[in-house]
Scaffold this motif. Sequence first.
Motif, PDB file in Angstrom:
ATOM      1  N   HIS A  68       0.838  -1.200   0.000  1.00  0.00           N
ATOM      2  CA  HIS A  68       0.000   0.000   0.000  1.00  0.00           C
ATOM      3  C   HIS A  68       0.871   1.249   0.000  1.00  0.00           C
ATOM      4  O   HIS A  68       1.820   1.344   0.773  1.00  0.00           O
ATOM      5  CB  HIS A  68      -0.920   0.024   1.219  1.00  0.00           C
ATOM      6  CG  HIS A  68      -2.023  -0.968   1.146  1.00  0.00           C
ATOM      7  ND1 HIS A  68      -3.117  -0.784   0.348  1.00  0.00           N
ATOM      8  CD2 HIS A  68      -2.187  -2.166   1.753  1.00  0.00           C
ATOM      9  CE1 HIS A  68      -3.924  -1.818   0.467  1.00  0.00           C
ATOM     10  NE2 HIS A  68      -3.384  -2.671   1.310  1.00  0.00           N
ATOM     11  N   ASN A  71       0.376   3.450   3.692  1.00  0.00           N
ATOM     12  CA  ASN A  71       0.183   2.592   4.854  1.00  0.00           C
ATOM     13  C   ASN A  71       1.138   3.012   5.961  1.00  0.00           C
ATOM     14  O   ASN A  71       2.300   2.629   5.966  1.00  0.00           O
ATOM     15  CB  ASN A  71       0.406   1.134   4.476  1.00  0.00           C
ATOM     16  CG  ASN A  71       0.145   0.197   5.631  1.00  0.00           C
ATOM     17  OD1 ASN A  71      -0.106   0.624   6.755  1.00  0.00           O
ATOM     18  ND2 ASN A  71       0.206  -1.084   5.365  1.00  0.00           N
ATOM     19  N   LYS A  72       0.634   3.789   6.916  1.00  0.00           N
ATOM     20  CA  LYS A  72       1.507   4.272   7.993  1.00  0.00           C
ATOM     21  C   LYS A  72       1.873   3.173   8.982  1.00  0.00           C
ATOM     22  O   LYS A  72       2.736   3.378   9.837  1.00  0.00           O
ATOM     23  CB  LYS A  72       0.890   5.463   8.703  1.00  0.00           C
ATOM     24  CG  LYS A  72      -0.364   5.166   9.501  1.00  0.00           C
ATOM     25  CD  LYS A  72      -0.886   6.439  10.143  1.00  0.00           C
ATOM     26  CE  LYS A  72      -2.125   6.183  10.968  1.00  0.00           C
ATOM     27  NZ  LYS A  72      -2.629   7.399  11.572  1.00  0.00           N
ATOM     28  N   TYR A  73       1.236   2.002   8.874  1.00  0.00           N
ATOM     29  CA  TYR A  73       1.545   0.897   9.780  1.00  0.00           C
ATOM     30  C   TYR A  73       2.355  -0.207   9.104  1.00  0.00           C
ATOM     31  O   TYR A  73       2.520  -1.289   9.658  1.00  0.00           O
ATOM     32  CB  TYR A  73       0.262   0.326  10.374  1.00  0.00           C
ATOM     33  CG  TYR A  73      -0.497   1.342  11.196  1.00  0.00           C
ATOM     34  CD1 TYR A  73       0.051   1.878  12.349  1.00  0.00           C
ATOM     35  CD2 TYR A  73      -1.753   1.786  10.807  1.00  0.00           C
ATOM     36  CE1 TYR A  73      -0.630   2.822  13.106  1.00  0.00           C
ATOM     37  CE2 TYR A  73      -2.448   2.726  11.556  1.00  0.00           C
ATOM     38  CZ  TYR A  73      -1.874   3.235  12.705  1.00  0.00           C
ATOM     39  OH  TYR A  73      -2.553   4.163  13.447  1.00  0.00           O
ATOM     40  N   ALA A  74       2.869   0.064   7.908  1.00  0.00           N
ATOM     41  CA  ALA A  74       3.745  -0.903   7.243  1.00  0.00           C
ATOM     42  C   ALA A  74       5.097  -0.910   7.952  1.00  0.00           C
ATOM     43  O   ALA A  74       5.548   0.118   8.469  1.00  0.00           O
ATOM     44  CB  ALA A  74       3.928  -0.538   5.776  1.00  0.00           C
ATOM     45  N   THR A  82       1.838  -5.303   7.241  1.00  0.00           N
ATOM     46  CA  THR A  82       1.103  -4.295   7.991  1.00  0.00           C
ATOM     47  C   THR A  82       0.915  -4.775   9.419  1.00  0.00           C
ATOM     48  O   THR A  82       0.471  -5.905   9.637  1.00  0.00           O
ATOM     49  CB  THR A  82      -0.282  -4.054   7.354  1.00  0.00           C
ATOM     50  OG1 THR A  82      -0.101  -3.588   6.022  1.00  0.00           O
ATOM     51  CG2 THR A  82      -1.085  -3.032   8.138  1.00  0.00           C
ATOM     52  N   GLY A  95      -0.239   0.028  15.409  1.00  0.00           N
ATOM     53  CA  GLY A  95      -0.718  -0.697  14.240  1.00  0.00           C
ATOM     54  C   GLY A  95      -2.153  -0.328  13.942  1.00  0.00           C
ATOM     55  O   GLY A  95      -2.758   0.484  14.652  1.00  0.00           O
ATOM     56  N   VAL A  96      -2.715  -0.905  12.911  1.00  0.00           N
ATOM     57  CA  VAL A  96      -4.113  -0.665  12.549  1.00  0.00           C
ATOM     58  C   VAL A  96      -4.965  -1.142  13.723  1.00  0.00           C
ATOM     59  O   VAL A  96      -4.950  -2.329  14.055  1.00  0.00           O
ATOM     60  CB  VAL A  96      -4.502  -1.423  11.269  1.00  0.00           C
ATOM     61  CG1 VAL A  96      -5.965  -1.203  10.923  1.00  0.00           C
ATOM     62  CG2 VAL A  96      -3.598  -1.045  10.104  1.00  0.00           C
ATOM     63  N   ARG A 190      -1.532 -10.492   0.246  1.00  0.00           N
ATOM     64  CA  ARG A 190      -1.323  -9.537   1.334  1.00  0.00           C
ATOM     65  C   ARG A 190      -0.714 -10.280   2.514  1.00  0.00           C
ATOM     66  O   ARG A 190      -1.142 -11.349   2.861  1.00  0.00           O
ATOM     67  CB  ARG A 190      -2.654  -8.933   1.744  1.00  0.00           C
ATOM     68  CG  ARG A 190      -2.518  -7.946   2.865  1.00  0.00           C
ATOM     69  CD  ARG A 190      -3.792  -7.276   3.096  1.00  0.00           C
ATOM     70  NE  ARG A 190      -4.204  -6.685   1.839  1.00  0.00           N
ATOM     71  CZ  ARG A 190      -4.939  -5.625   1.727  1.00  0.00           C
ATOM     72  NH1 ARG A 190      -5.356  -5.009   2.788  1.00  0.00           N
ATOM     73  NH2 ARG A 190      -5.288  -5.153   0.567  1.00  0.00           N
TER      74      ARG A 190
END
Length: 191
Positions: A68, A71-74, A82, A95-96, A190
């Motif tokens: 992604h 994706n700030k949580y990668a 993720t 995380g998400v 994914r």
Amino acid sequence: MALSITLADASLGAEIRGVDSSQDVDAETFAAIRRAVDERGVIVLREQGSSPADMVRFAERFGRLLVHAHNKYALPEAPAVTVISNIVENGRNIGVPDAGLVWHTDGSYLVQPDMYSFLHAIEVPHEQGEPLGTTYYASAVAATTRCPKRCAVASTACGPCTASRTNRRGVPPKAAPASRSPRSCGASTRT
């Protein structure tokens, strides 16, 4: 330990033992794992000590990984991975936080939806010795084949995807099949 595949009682699911996904998996063993995933939809590989790099290497054998762009949580060292977590550190989620609050299919808003998703539990909260939370899986293929013929035909090309996350991400609605075969398309994977 030899590879062991135990099928779930339901039409979906299998537990696989005797494989370490953090190591190189030979072609014959991987073919058996791939068959199990394609035939059963969901597999469980118990007691894996996989690092993010190991997960990526194993997942890439199933196909191209989806990374992604926003994706700030990668994970920086593994952008296809993720983090999903309800842990807050320094006032921020690590995380998400809401990845499984509602029923969903990963990537259903994409033109070419994800074919596989990989989950690796690192920390599962327990209360009185029992894990908290539940994850349920459903087989659209099994549901479609069990429907009366008139229903099954109608469900093979459902209407536009209207999931709330679709609109929140700004992706326009699209028509999608109610079920699909893993081998029928080159969908992304994914982790």
